[in-house]
Design a protein around this motif. Structure first.
Motif, mmCIF file in Angstrom:
data_model
loop_
_atom_site.group_PDB
_atom_site.id
_atom_site.type_symbol
_atom_site.label_atom_id
_atom_site.label_comp_id
_atom_site.label_asym_id
_atom_site.label_seq_id
_atom_site.Cartn_x
_atom_site.Cartn_y
_atom_site.Cartn_z
ATOM 1 N N THR A 157 -2.429 17.806 -6.785
ATOM 2 C CA THR A 157 -1.415 17.959 -5.749
ATOM 3 C C THR A 157 -1.998 18.291 -4.373
ATOM 4 O OG1 THR A 157 -1.121 20.287 -6.348
ATOM 5 C CG2 THR A 157 0.316 18.682 -7.427
ATOM 6 N N ASP A 158 -3.291 18.640 -4.315
ATOM 7 C CA ASP A 158 -3.869 19.049 -3.036
ATOM 8 C C ASP A 158 -4.732 17.970 -2.391
ATOM 9 O OD1 ASP A 158 -5.679 19.246 -5.075
ATOM 10 O OD2 ASP A 158 -6.459 21.225 -4.509
ATOM 11 N N PHE A 159 -4.637 16.725 -2.861
ATOM 12 C CA PHE A 159 -5.323 15.604 -2.232
ATOM 13 C C PHE A 159 -4.314 14.546 -1.786
ATOM 14 C CE2 PHE A 159 -9.262 16.521 -5.004
ATOM 15 C CZ PHE A 159 -9.867 17.247 -3.990
ATOM 16 N N VAL A 160 -4.745 13.681 -0.880
ATOM 17 C CA VAL A 160 -3.959 12.521 -0.453
ATOM 18 C C VAL A 160 -4.566 11.282 -1.114
ATOM 19 C CG1 VAL A 160 -3.243 11.070 1.490
ATOM 20 C CG2 VAL A 160 -3.308 13.568 1.735
ATOM 21 N N TYR A 161 -3.730 10.506 -1.791
ATOM 22 C CA TYR A 161 -4.194 9.321 -2.515
ATOM 23 C C TYR A 161 -3.630 8.057 -1.855
ATOM 24 C CZ TYR A 161 -5.493 12.612 -6.196
ATOM 25 O OH TYR A 161 -6.045 13.654 -6.901
ATOM 26 N N THR A 162 -4.446 7.025 -1.812
ATOM 27 C CA THR A 162 -4.028 5.746 -1.254
ATOM 28 C C THR A 162 -4.285 4.645 -2.274
ATOM 29 O OG1 THR A 162 -4.654 6.525 0.958
ATOM 30 C CG2 THR A 162 -4.204 4.171 0.707
ATOM 31 N N SER A 208 0.850 -1.188 0.000
ATOM 32 C CA SER A 208 0.000 0.000 0.000
ATOM 33 C C SER A 208 0.884 1.235 0.000
ATOM 34 C CB SER A 208 -0.911 0.040 1.237
ATOM 35 O OG SER A 208 -1.791 -1.052 1.268
ATOM 36 N N VAL A 209 0.426 2.264 -0.694
ATOM 37 C CA VAL A 209 1.099 3.566 -0.700
ATOM 38 C C VAL A 209 0.059 4.633 -0.402
ATOM 39 C CG1 VAL A 209 2.093 5.328 -2.223
ATOM 40 C CG2 VAL A 209 3.045 3.022 -2.203
ATOM 41 N N GLN A 210 0.427 5.584 0.459
ATOM 42 C CA GLN A 210 -0.451 6.707 0.789
ATOM 43 C C GLN A 210 0.382 7.981 0.760
ATOM 44 O OE1 GLN A 210 -2.445 7.378 4.942
ATOM 45 N NE2 GLN A 210 -4.004 6.483 3.593
ATOM 46 N N GLY A 211 -0.076 8.977 -0.001
ATOM 47 C CA GLY A 211 0.695 10.211 -0.061
ATOM 48 C C GLY A 211 0.156 11.194 -1.075
ATOM 49 N N ARG A 212 1.012 12.169 -1.437
ATOM 50 C CA ARG A 212 0.585 13.284 -2.288
ATOM 51 C C ARG A 212 1.482 13.398 -3.518
ATOM 52 N NH1 ARG A 212 -0.727 18.394 1.611
ATOM 53 N NH2 ARG A 212 -1.426 19.216 -0.416
ATOM 54 N N PHE A 213 0.850 13.744 -4.635
ATOM 55 C CA PHE A 213 1.575 14.017 -5.864
ATOM 56 C C PHE A 213 2.194 15.412 -5.783
ATOM 57 C CE2 PHE A 213 -0.986 10.500 -7.079
ATOM 58 C CZ PHE A 213 -0.351 9.900 -8.162
ATOM 59 N N LYS A 214 3.381 15.550 -6.355
ATOM 60 C CA LYS A 214 4.042 16.846 -6.423
ATOM 61 C C LYS A 214 3.833 17.530 -7.770
ATOM 62 C CE LYS A 214 7.741 15.698 -3.157
ATOM 63 N NZ LYS A 214 9.216 15.644 -2.959
ATOM 64 N N LYS A 215 3.159 16.810 -8.655
ATOM 65 C CA LYS A 215 2.899 17.315 -9.999
ATOM 66 C C LYS A 215 1.537 16.793 -10.431
ATOM 67 C CE LYS A 215 4.541 16.518 -14.742
ATOM 68 N NZ LYS A 215 5.577 15.832 -15.566
ATOM 69 N N ARG A 216 0.771 17.631 -11.099
ATOM 70 C CA ARG A 216 -0.535 17.210 -11.605
ATOM 71 C C ARG A 216 -0.329 16.266 -12.801
ATOM 72 N NH1 ARG A 216 -4.995 19.596 -15.010
ATOM 73 N NH2 ARG A 216 -6.950 19.179 -13.884
ATOM 74 N N ILE A 217 -0.861 15.045 -12.693
ATOM 75 C CA ILE A 217 -0.656 14.033 -13.729
ATOM 76 C C ILE A 217 -2.002 13.385 -14.066
ATOM 77 C CG2 ILE A 217 0.645 11.991 -14.442
ATOM 78 C CD1 ILE A 217 2.630 12.533 -12.220
ATOM 79 N N ARG A 218 -2.257 13.197 -15.332
ATOM 80 C CA ARG A 218 -3.504 12.562 -15.755
ATOM 81 C C ARG A 218 -3.489 11.074 -15.390
ATOM 82 N NH1 ARG A 218 -4.974 13.626 -21.898
ATOM 83 N NH2 ARG A 218 -3.926 11.620 -22.175
ATOM 84 N N PHE A 219 -4.655 10.535 -15.085
ATOM 85 C CA PHE A 219 -4.759 9.156 -14.606
ATOM 86 C C PHE A 219 -4.098 8.151 -15.557
ATOM 87 C CE2 PHE A 219 -8.569 9.030 -11.431
ATOM 88 C CZ PHE A 219 -7.917 9.960 -10.634
ATOM 89 N N ASP A 220 -4.261 8.325 -16.856
ATOM 90 C CA ASP A 220 -3.733 7.335 -17.797
ATOM 91 C C ASP A 220 -2.218 7.419 -17.947
ATOM 92 O OD1 ASP A 220 -4.081 9.818 -19.038
ATOM 93 O OD2 ASP A 220 -4.210 8.935 -21.035
ATOM 94 N N GLU A 221 -1.588 8.434 -17.331
ATOM 95 C CA GLU A 221 -0.144 8.598 -17.423
ATOM 96 C C GLU A 221 0.606 7.972 -16.256
ATOM 97 O OE1 GLU A 221 2.140 9.921 -19.625
ATOM 98 O OE2 GLU A 221 0.491 9.732 -21.037
ATOM 99 N N VAL A 222 -0.105 7.399 -15.288
ATOM 100 C CA VAL A 222 0.546 6.727 -14.159
ATOM 101 C C VAL A 222 0.304 5.234 -14.304
ATOM 102 C CG1 VAL A 222 0.700 6.502 -11.663
ATOM 103 C CG2 VAL A 222 0.257 8.736 -12.680
ATOM 104 N N VAL A 223 1.377 4.487 -14.547
ATOM 105 C CA VAL A 223 1.258 3.064 -14.848
ATOM 106 C C VAL A 223 2.035 2.237 -13.833
ATOM 107 C CG1 VAL A 223 0.931 3.479 -17.312
ATOM 108 C CG2 VAL A 223 3.242 3.098 -16.431
#
Length: 339
Positions: A247-252, A116-131
């Motif tokens: 960048t202003d949300f926490v994702y898990t 599991s990973v929980q944290g924040r992005f430092k750059k705005r990235i589109r969903f299909d660009e994170v693999v």
């Protein structure tokens, strides 16, 4: 003229090169009695992990815990915390967080490993660009027939996302798919709702040890609130392209696997059919956890799971391999068909 012995020696040096580059501790110094170790991948050298203990062995890396203990990390694209679990490893919990022990987490479940990973992005990235997926820097050894692999992928097609990409017979084999089409549980939270929890804790964990799915903050009622339905929804590029990691949300992200058994490095497809994967990977490990920005090739995080047998150049294929070995007379090239 290169002799057979010189060629074999060169092949062995090449085979061992990735383990040397990785900073892998020599196997006698691995902390677990299970023949397994997890380390930060040197392919994401710009991501820094705060491990429970620091090594004094120069470039040699200290292993990551495999017992559900929390490790914090930070890189150019993402910062947060990570937990890793492997079934049947002899690791004792080293943190006082809110997560289950391995014994409790895996009890009465077929799961073999989890992260599991929980944290924040430092750059705005589109969903299909994170693999996420697997990557190997050299061709497979003892490669099975391409016909067998293609038939196997065809049989699995209904279980794979539309966005699944696979190149198993290239010089650098890989397969990948969007992270949100693969992780079993996913949630989005506001930092102010999480604020104040200790670093050794994860927010949004249920009594069963799973991350509680919550996609409300995506702001779209079309996104399912159930993990399985959400994975199916995000298996289509047209849906992925509508959203960004902000960048202003926490994702898990929570991922587990039932069929790959790290402690034996085997793919257990049925109780009667199991494939030993070690002879094929040519000195490369599997990623334990990984996420990457597709456009730049930069990793958000990447950890590797090593087995002692991966270091053995002369590891022979299993008994089933002779049925699947590559045969140019029977392989189907792209565009070929069978009657």
């Amino acid at each position: 003229r290169i002799t057979t012995n010189q060629h074999a020696e060169s092949d062995q040096i090449t085979f061992s090169s990735y383990a040397r580059e990785s900073g892998l501790p020599i196997s006698v110094e691995w902390p677990s009695q299970s023949s397994m170790v997890v380390i930060a991948s040197h392919r994401n050298s710009d991501v820094k992990y705060e491990l429970p203990c620091k090594t004094t062995l120069g470039s040699i890396k200290y292993p990551l815990p495999m017992d559900g203990s929390v490790v914090t990390f930070s890189g150019p694209l993402f910062e947060g915390k990570l937990v890793s679990r492997i079934r049947d490893v002899d690791d004792k919990p080293s943190s006082d967080g809110n997560l289950m022990s391995n014994e409790d987490y895996f009890r009465n479940r077929s799961r073999q490993y989890q992260w599991s990973v929980q944290g924040r992005f430092k750059k705005r990235i589109r969903f299909d660009e994170v693999v996420t997926g697997q990557e190997f820097g050299r061709p497979f050894r003892n490669a099975p027939s391409s016909r067998i692999v293609k038939k196997g992928l065809h049989l699995l097609k209904h279980k794979l996302p539309d966005t699944f990409e696979c190149e198993l017979f290239s010089d650098e084999p890989r397969f990948e798919h969007p992270l949100l089409a693969g992780c079993q549980h996913f949630r989005v939270d506001r930092p102010e709702d999480i604020g104040g929890i200790p670093e050794s804790h994860f927010y949004g964990v249920g009594e069963d040890g799973d991350i509680i799915e919550n996609t409300i903050l995506l702001g779209d009622v079309e996104v399912p609130q159930d993990g399985l339905a959400r994975r199916k929804y995000f298996s289509k590029n047209s849906n992925l392209a509508k959203y960004h990691f902000e960048t202003d949300f926490v994702y898990t992200f929570d991922f587990f696997s039932n069929f790959f058994v790290p402690s034996r490095y085997r793919l257990d497809l049925t109780p009667f059919f199991s494939i030993d994967l070690i002879p094929y990977f040519n000195g490369y490990p599997l990623f334990m956890s990984m996420a990457k920005e597709k456009a730049s090739g930069k990793y958000l995080w990447a950890t590797e799971m090593w087995h002692k047998r991966l270091l053995n150049h002369d590891e022979p294929p299993g008994r089933m391999a002779k049925f699947f070995v590559s045969d140019s007379s029977s392989s189907l090239e792209d565009g070929d068909t069978e009657n």
